[in-house]
Design a protein around this motif. Sequence first.
Motif, PDB file in Angstrom:
ATOM      1  N   GLY A 185       9.172   1.424   2.505  1.00 28.50           N
ATOM      2  CA  GLY A 185       8.521   0.627   3.533  1.00 28.50           C
ATOM      3  C   GLY A 185       8.369   1.361   4.844  1.00 28.50           C
ATOM      4  O   GLY A 185       7.414   1.140   5.607  1.00 28.50           O
ATOM      5  N   ASN A 186       9.289   2.280   5.112  1.00 24.98           N
ATOM      6  CA  ASN A 186       9.228   3.046   6.354  1.00 24.98           C
ATOM      7  C   ASN A 186       8.064   4.029   6.390  1.00 24.98           C
ATOM      8  O   ASN A 186       7.803   4.637   7.444  1.00 24.98           O
ATOM      9  CB  ASN A 186      10.549   3.787   6.553  1.00 24.98           C
ATOM     10  N   VAL A 187       7.363   4.162   5.284  1.00 26.00           N
ATOM     11  CA  VAL A 187       6.159   4.995   5.263  1.00 26.00           C
ATOM     12  C   VAL A 187       5.144   4.492   6.291  1.00 26.00           C
ATOM     13  O   VAL A 187       4.400   5.286   6.888  1.00 26.00           O
ATOM     14  CB  VAL A 187       5.542   5.005   3.842  1.00 26.00           C
ATOM     15  N   ILE A 188       5.108   3.176   6.506  1.00 23.59           N
ATOM     16  CA  ILE A 188       4.138   2.621   7.461  1.00 23.59           C
ATOM     17  C   ILE A 188       4.415   3.142   8.869  1.00 23.59           C
ATOM     18  O   ILE A 188       3.492   3.347   9.662  1.00 23.59           O
ATOM     19  CB  ILE A 188       4.158   1.080   7.429  1.00 23.59           C
ATOM     20  N   MET A 189       5.685   3.375   9.184  1.00 30.63           N
ATOM     21  CA  MET A 189       6.026   3.917  10.497  1.00 30.63           C
ATOM     22  C   MET A 189       5.573   5.367  10.615  1.00 30.63           C
ATOM     23  O   MET A 189       5.053   5.790  11.659  1.00 30.63           O
ATOM     24  CB  MET A 189       7.530   3.809  10.740  1.00 30.63           C
ATOM     25  N   MET A 192       7.494  -3.675   7.825  1.00 30.62           N
ATOM     26  CA  MET A 192       8.907  -3.503   8.158  1.00 30.62           C
ATOM     27  C   MET A 192       9.687  -4.813   8.010  1.00 30.62           C
ATOM     28  O   MET A 192      10.861  -4.800   7.618  1.00 30.62           O
ATOM     29  CB  MET A 192       9.045  -2.946   9.569  1.00 30.62           C
ATOM     30  N   VAL A 193       9.057  -5.931   8.309  1.00 29.84           N
ATOM     31  CA  VAL A 193       9.701  -7.223   8.059  1.00 29.84           C
ATOM     32  C   VAL A 193       9.958  -7.395   6.566  1.00 29.84           C
ATOM     33  O   VAL A 193      11.023  -7.853   6.150  1.00 29.84           O
ATOM     34  CB  VAL A 193       8.831  -8.376   8.606  1.00 29.84           C
ATOM     35  N   MET A 194       8.964  -6.995   5.757  1.00 28.12           N
ATOM     36  CA  MET A 194       9.134  -7.097   4.321  1.00 28.12           C
ATOM     37  C   MET A 194      10.193  -6.127   3.816  1.00 28.12           C
ATOM     38  O   MET A 194      11.064  -6.486   3.013  1.00 28.12           O
ATOM     39  CB  MET A 194       7.793  -6.798   3.624  1.00 28.12           C
ATOM     40  N   ALA A 195      10.121  -4.892   4.299  1.00 27.61           N
ATOM     41  CA  ALA A 195      11.035  -3.858   3.809  1.00 27.61           C
ATOM     42  C   ALA A 195      12.480  -4.188   4.164  1.00 27.61           C
ATOM     43  O   ALA A 195      13.345  -4.294   3.280  1.00 27.61           O
ATOM     44  CB  ALA A 195      10.642  -2.500   4.382  1.00 27.61           C
ATOM     45  N   TRP A 196      12.760  -4.346   5.435  1.00 24.94           N
ATOM     46  CA  TRP A 196      14.136  -4.542   5.890  1.00 24.94           C
ATOM     47  C   TRP A 196      14.589  -5.995   5.772  1.00 24.94           C
ATOM     48  O   TRP A 196      15.707  -6.263   5.323  1.00 24.94           O
ATOM     49  CB  TRP A 196      14.281  -4.056   7.334  1.00 24.94           C
ATOM     50  N   GLY A 197      13.726  -6.929   6.170  1.00 28.88           N
ATOM     51  CA  GLY A 197      14.116  -8.338   6.117  1.00 28.88           C
ATOM     52  C   GLY A 197      14.371  -8.817   4.710  1.00 28.88           C
ATOM     53  O   GLY A 197      15.460  -9.287   4.373  1.00 28.88           O
ATOM     54  N   ASP A 198      13.361  -8.684   3.858  1.00 28.14           N
ATOM     55  CA  ASP A 198      13.501  -9.140   2.476  1.00 28.14           C
ATOM     56  C   ASP A 198      14.497  -8.289   1.706  1.00 28.14           C
ATOM     57  O   ASP A 198      15.274  -8.804   0.896  1.00 28.14           O
ATOM     58  CB  ASP A 198      12.136  -9.099   1.783  1.00 28.14           C
ATOM     59  N   GLY A 199      14.476  -6.989   1.960  1.00 28.21           N
ATOM     60  CA  GLY A 199      15.384  -6.101   1.231  1.00 28.21           C
ATOM     61  C   GLY A 199      16.842  -6.430   1.481  1.00 28.21           C
ATOM     62  O   GLY A 199      17.633  -6.590   0.542  1.00 28.21           O
ATOM     63  N   VAL A 230       4.578 -12.309   2.711  1.00 27.44           N
ATOM     64  CA  VAL A 230       5.429 -12.041   3.885  1.00 27.44           C
ATOM     65  C   VAL A 230       4.818 -10.989   4.811  1.00 27.44           C
ATOM     66  O   VAL A 230       4.686 -11.223   6.018  1.00 27.44           O
ATOM     67  CB  VAL A 230       6.860 -11.662   3.458  1.00 27.44           C
ATOM     68  N   PRO A 231       4.426  -9.813   4.302  1.00 29.26           N
ATOM     69  CA  PRO A 231       3.831  -8.835   5.228  1.00 29.26           C
ATOM     70  C   PRO A 231       2.511  -9.291   5.831  1.00 29.26           C
ATOM     71  O   PRO A 231       2.287  -9.110   7.032  1.00 29.26           O
ATOM     72  CB  PRO A 231       3.654  -7.576   4.366  1.00 29.26           C
ATOM     73  N   LEU A 232       1.653  -9.901   5.023  1.00 34.52           N
ATOM     74  CA  LEU A 232       0.367 -10.361   5.557  1.00 34.52           C
ATOM     75  C   LEU A 232       0.573 -11.505   6.542  1.00 34.52           C
ATOM     76  O   LEU A 232      -0.053 -11.553   7.609  1.00 34.52           O
ATOM     77  CB  LEU A 232      -0.559 -10.800   4.418  1.00 34.52           C
ATOM     78  N   GLY A 233       1.459 -12.451   6.189  1.00 34.34           N
ATOM     79  CA  GLY A 233       1.725 -13.570   7.076  1.00 34.34           C
ATOM     80  C   GLY A 233       2.376 -13.143   8.369  1.00 34.34           C
ATOM     81  O   GLY A 233       2.020 -13.633   9.454  1.00 34.34           O
ATOM     82  N   SER A 234       3.335 -12.232   8.290  1.00 33.24           N
ATOM     83  CA  SER A 234       4.028 -11.747   9.486  1.00 33.24           C
ATOM     84  C   SER A 234       3.066 -11.023  10.415  1.00 33.24           C
ATOM     85  O   SER A 234       3.072 -11.236  11.638  1.00 33.24           O
ATOM     86  CB  SER A 234       5.172 -10.815   9.089  1.00 33.24           C
ATOM     87  N   ALA A 235       2.249 -10.154   9.845  1.00 29.26           N
ATOM     88  CA  ALA A 235       1.286  -9.418  10.661  1.00 29.26           C
ATOM     89  C   ALA A 235       0.262 -10.355  11.276  1.00 29.26           C
ATOM     90  O   ALA A 235      -0.105 -10.209  12.456  1.00 29.26           O
ATOM     91  CB  ALA A 235       0.585  -8.356   9.802  1.00 29.26           C
TER      92      ALA A 235
END
Length: 235
Positions: free
Chosen positions: A55-59, A132-139, A217-222
Amino acid sequence: MLTSVADLIPIPALWQQIAIVAVWVLLILLIAWVIKRFATDDPEVVRKIVHIGTGNVIMLAWWLDVPASVGITASIVASAITLLSYRFPILPGINSVGRQSLGTFFYAVSIGILIAWFWHLQQPQYAAIGIMVMAWGDGLAALIGQNFGKHKYKVFGSQKSWEGSLTMTLVSYLVSSLILLSVEGNIWQTWVVSLAIALVATGLEAISLWGVDNLTVPLGSAAIAFTLIQLLSLN
């Protein structure tokens, strides 16, 4: 305030950008393999290491100012590989979580959608928030919920834990706050919008089935981050 590390350091050439991202992904897969080989046979732990790490690839894509075309292409390739992996043992240990789920596929798709959406608007921070919400939050929510979740509840037949959901809320709030803080600064709207993102993300994670939370989650959060910031005229 910064929207890209390009403000601080020169942007590497395209081939260097691709190499950096590729090395990162391979490093995460190597770490996951080592942990699976020498530490634990729990497929969920291995999957979440990959889930959080990749998920950190997006950063990296944001900081390196990777072109949208590269990110979208990578998403399409990753989506195809994950679909094939459900039939063939391409990614052993990542998809075998003991339940019917297309989560890994949806995860790859969500990255492509968010890059296409927010790179076009020159607002990559919202794509970063979603992933990042999906990666860290859900993970972390999954790991905490499965290992320490004592207080269970069910939504549409899917069992969750209050411990896991609380982790999702707290981590999502922290991730969103840090990203918005770096872009918008220390103003009250940063903290309010982050709270809204955290609550929406937690709700979407709780009601999503079959791994579709990796898309919702990622689409909704963004989307909630982008919409609220526009309404509150932060930019």
